[in-house]
Enzyme design. Sequence first.
Site, PDB file in Angstrom:
ATOM      1  N   SER A 152     -28.849 -23.661  73.433  1.00 19.12           N
ATOM      2  CA  SER A 152     -27.852 -22.509  74.017  1.00 19.12           C
ATOM      3  C   SER A 152     -26.771 -23.091  74.883  1.00 19.12           C
ATOM      4  O   SER A 152     -25.858 -22.778  75.224  1.00 19.12           O
ATOM      5  CB  SER A 152     -28.299 -21.089  74.807  1.00 19.12           C
ATOM      6  OG  SER A 152     -29.436 -21.810  75.903  1.00 19.12           O
ATOM      7  N   ASN A 175     -37.498 -17.399  82.086  1.00 14.47           N
ATOM      8  CA  ASN A 175     -37.240 -15.820  81.513  1.00 14.47           C
ATOM      9  C   ASN A 175     -36.571 -14.894  82.578  1.00 14.47           C
ATOM     10  O   ASN A 175     -35.504 -14.194  82.409  1.00 14.47           O
ATOM     11  CB  ASN A 175     -38.427 -15.292  81.038  1.00 14.47           C
ATOM     12  CG  ASN A 175     -39.079 -15.796  79.772  1.00 14.47           C
ATOM     13  OD1 ASN A 175     -38.331 -16.783  79.149  1.00 14.47           O
ATOM     14  ND2 ASN A 175     -40.177 -15.578  79.591  1.00 14.47           N
ATOM     15  N   HIS A 212       0.456  15.011  67.600  1.00 20.82           N
ATOM     16  CA  HIS A 212       0.675  14.847  66.149  1.00 20.82           C
ATOM     17  C   HIS A 212       1.746  13.825  65.690  1.00 20.82           C
ATOM     18  O   HIS A 212       2.313  13.528  64.466  1.00 20.82           O
ATOM     19  CB  HIS A 212       0.864  16.152  65.176  1.00 20.82           C
ATOM     20  CG  HIS A 212      -0.040  16.995  65.351  1.00 20.82           C
ATOM     21  ND1 HIS A 212      -1.303  17.013  65.073  1.00 20.82           N
ATOM     22  CD2 HIS A 212       0.028  18.154  66.272  1.00 20.82           C
ATOM     23  CE1 HIS A 212      -1.995  18.323  65.347  1.00 20.82           C
ATOM     24  NE2 HIS A 212      -1.190  18.755  66.184  1.00 20.82           N
ATOM     25  N   SER A 265      10.579 -14.924  64.716  1.00 18.54           N
ATOM     26  CA  SER A 265       9.974 -15.222  63.366  1.00 18.54           C
ATOM     27  C   SER A 265      10.647 -16.501  63.035  1.00 18.54           C
ATOM     28  O   SER A 265      11.901 -16.696  63.211  1.00 18.54           O
ATOM     29  CB  SER A 265      10.514 -13.831  62.366  1.00 18.54           C
ATOM     30  OG  SER A 265      10.380 -14.404  61.127  1.00 18.54           O
ATOM     31  N   LYS A 293      14.387 -11.177  64.589  1.00 16.24           N
ATOM     32  CA  LYS A 293      13.018 -10.415  65.143  1.00 16.24           C
ATOM     33  C   LYS A 293      12.666 -11.019  66.647  1.00 16.24           C
ATOM     34  O   LYS A 293      12.747 -11.959  67.209  1.00 16.24           O
ATOM     35  CB  LYS A 293      11.781 -11.126  64.345  1.00 16.24           C
ATOM     36  CG  LYS A 293      11.952 -10.443  62.547  1.00 16.24           C
ATOM     37  CD  LYS A 293      11.729  -9.292  62.750  1.00 16.24           C
ATOM     38  CE  LYS A 293      10.009  -9.209  62.253  1.00 16.24           C
ATOM     39  NZ  LYS A 293       9.636  -7.972  61.965  1.00 16.24           N
ATOM     40  N   ASN A 342       9.024  -9.863  68.048  1.00 17.80           N
ATOM     41  CA  ASN A 342       7.772  -9.326  67.756  1.00 17.80           C
ATOM     42  C   ASN A 342       7.069  -8.967  68.545  1.00 17.80           C
ATOM     43  O   ASN A 342       6.815  -9.851  69.611  1.00 17.80           O
ATOM     44  CB  ASN A 342       6.885 -10.018  66.477  1.00 17.80           C
ATOM     45  CG  ASN A 342       7.764  -9.981  65.124  1.00 17.80           C
ATOM     46  OD1 ASN A 342       8.546  -9.172  64.855  1.00 17.80           O
ATOM     47  ND2 ASN A 342       7.646 -11.278  64.636  1.00 17.80           N
ATOM     48  N   GLU A 347       0.117  -6.160  70.009  1.00 19.38           N
ATOM     49  CA  GLU A 347      -0.349  -6.246  68.974  1.00 19.38           C
ATOM     50  C   GLU A 347      -1.944  -6.777  69.081  1.00 19.38           C
ATOM     51  O   GLU A 347      -2.918  -6.292  68.902  1.00 19.38           O
ATOM     52  CB  GLU A 347      -0.021  -6.871  67.665  1.00 19.38           C
ATOM     53  CG  GLU A 347       1.333  -6.230  67.104  1.00 19.38           C
ATOM     54  CD  GLU A 347       2.037  -6.983  66.405  1.00 19.38           C
ATOM     55  OE1 GLU A 347       2.133  -6.808  65.101  1.00 19.38           O
ATOM     56  OE2 GLU A 347       2.954  -8.015  66.758  1.00 19.38           O
ATOM     57  N   TYR A 358     -39.926 -10.970  76.959  1.00 14.23           N
ATOM     58  CA  TYR A 358     -38.873 -11.920  76.497  1.00 14.23           C
ATOM     59  C   TYR A 358     -39.207 -12.292  75.037  1.00 14.23           C
ATOM     60  O   TYR A 358     -40.225 -12.716  74.513  1.00 14.23           O
ATOM     61  CB  TYR A 358     -38.771 -13.291  77.034  1.00 14.23           C
ATOM     62  CG  TYR A 358     -37.680 -13.961  76.870  1.00 14.23           C
ATOM     63  CD1 TYR A 358     -36.487 -13.881  77.313  1.00 14.23           C
ATOM     64  CD2 TYR A 358     -37.992 -15.223  75.886  1.00 14.23           C
ATOM     65  CE1 TYR A 358     -35.258 -14.785  76.847  1.00 14.23           C
ATOM     66  CE2 TYR A 358     -37.020 -15.949  75.615  1.00 14.23           C
ATOM     67  CZ  TYR A 358     -35.689 -15.659  75.907  1.00 14.23           C
ATOM     68  OH  TYR A 358     -34.532 -16.660  75.549  1.00 14.23           O
ATOM     69  N   LYS A 380     -25.518 -13.950  74.862  1.00 11.52           N
ATOM     70  CA  LYS A 380     -24.713 -14.401  75.969  1.00 11.52           C
ATOM     71  C   LYS A 380     -23.253 -14.694  75.175  1.00 11.52           C
ATOM     72  O   LYS A 380     -22.127 -14.305  75.841  1.00 11.52           O
ATOM     73  CB  LYS A 380     -24.853 -15.958  76.600  1.00 11.52           C
ATOM     74  CG  LYS A 380     -25.938 -15.575  77.521  1.00 11.52           C
ATOM     75  CD  LYS A 380     -26.778 -16.766  78.029  1.00 11.52           C
ATOM     76  CE  LYS A 380     -28.101 -16.870  78.187  1.00 11.52           C
ATOM     77  NZ  LYS A 380     -28.814 -16.269  77.392  1.00 11.52           N
TER      78      LYS A 380
HETATM   79  N1  ARG Z   1     -31.782 -20.304  76.895  1.00  5.56           N
HETATM   80  C1  ARG Z   1     -32.686 -18.919  77.256  1.00  5.56           C
HETATM   81  C2  ARG Z   1     -32.181 -17.625  76.901  1.00  5.56           C
HETATM   82  O1  ARG Z   1     -30.888 -17.786  76.874  1.00  5.56           O
HETATM   83  C3  ARG Z   1     -33.497 -19.098  78.566  1.00  5.56           C
HETATM   84  C4  ARG Z   1     -35.025 -18.539  78.321  1.00  5.56           C
HETATM   85  C5  ARG Z   1     -35.660 -19.332  77.518  1.00  5.56           C
HETATM   86  N2  ARG Z   1     -37.138 -18.785  77.774  1.00  5.56           N
HETATM   87  C6  ARG Z   1     -38.102 -19.405  76.827  1.00  5.56           C
HETATM   88  N3  ARG Z   1     -39.177 -18.768  77.140  1.00  5.56           N
HETATM   89  N4  ARG Z   1     -37.824 -20.082  75.884  1.00  5.56           N
HETATM   90  O2  ARG Z   1     -32.672 -16.786  76.769  1.00  5.56           O
END
Ligand code: ARG
Length: 461
Positions: A24, A111, A157, A278, A284, A286, A291, A318, A326
């Site tokens: 991540s 966690n 309306h 444009s 134009k 725009n 939008e 978890y 995220k």
């Molecule tokens: N990168 C993980 C998340 O965003 C962090 C928590 C990971 N915990 C674990 N037990 N693998 O959730």
Amino acid sequence: MSNKMWGGRFASGPDAIMEEINASIGFDQRLFRQDIAGSKAHATMLAASGILTEADRDAILRGLDEVEAEIENGTFKFSRSLEDIHMNVESRLREKIGDAAGRLHTARSRNDQVATDFKLYVRDSLDHLVAQIHTLQLALVIKAEEEAETILPGFTHLQNAQPVTFGHHLLAYVEMLGRDAGRLLDARRRLNENPLGSAALAGTPYPIDRDMTATALGFDRPTANSLDAVSDRDFILETLAASAICAMHLSRFAEEMVIWSSAQFGFIRLSDKFTTGSSIMPQKRNPDAAELVRAKIGRILGALNSLLVVMKGLPLAYSKDMQEDKEVAFDALDALSLSLAAMTGMVSDMVPNREKMHASASAGFSTATDIADWLVRELNIPFRDAHHITGEVVALAESKNCGLEGLTIEDFKTIDSRIDSRIHKVLTVEASVAARKSYGGTAPINVLAQAARWKSTLTGE
Ligand code: ARG
């Protein structure tokens, strides 16, 4: 090579695809400030509780400052094999200070760490969004004061209904945005409990002081249940729900700007700064920004939907599914922030065409209700009958191809002989809006009063 952080029982490292799906760091690196703040609070608390020596604490705090500086100045090398921001930071800390870094993770798990980091991030975002909403509200209030007497056709309306003032219309969005800010602040209040110290899921045997970390990180209190703390994501769901509602309001306003700025309406001119040309049609201008604001709700609602689906059916506590929280949330919060900024710019810069609005408001027999009200007020005719008589008046004007103000008193008398020349003064759009002085009504005097109220609320004066 097996993982440095948890590789004790692993003989081989992960497959490349495993690493790709698992990591991540590509998106959670933006949590680095919150991660480091959480670690500093944790280390300080561990030392105060006699779990960590002061020397180790000092080394950790100094090392974390250095790591933060490296990330800030772009010299930090993020590693995908270290999965996430938590392990990237800790690994670099170990390179810097050695074994003491390994003691930082005492009485903590990723966690509770990620739940804490993410809450801190969302809390900052909420504060920022609320401030942005206030800025937009103030821009609207200032315009509303300038346009307190400007006549705008009020629609139902999308058909001409009754004239309103442009200021009143703008203040309608100030009210909506006020409730949006309130919803975001509600979410902040419920979010503000500290998960740190819940550890993996069950709490910890160490004599930690969770109140201390809560205070250090600006939380109101520690979370009361460790299982809930590490598996709660409703704080972000609530934030996304409130954000989606706000984005929906912005989308409605953006749509009005698109309509108003068209040649057919011509009610406003958006500035060059918020329009584009444009490549083929030289004439134009725009309304692209409007939008895009109109469209951003798609992402925000998508994020809410996506995360609700991720979370539904997950057993406590978890699961890695929750890492999917995220990316979508960051994207949605960014989108709302950008929309608010764009809307503020468009509102401040837009120039209303008062003549066009007035002409349009006068068309379509928009003061017909005022005739009916006059018949009720002055002749004591029941409203239903007055409505019917006025309908005949409108039909007559239509057949004579004129507006209501083009009818003579003789014309009125052919429909109902009780009508006299006083009727003429209620036929103008100015009289129509000025008469609507009931609390919350569109009269210029009300607009000025409401604008003044909002101004003092928003500026704290
Ligand atoms: N990168 C993980 C998340 O965003 C962090 C928590 C990971 N915990 C674990 N037990 N693998 O959730």
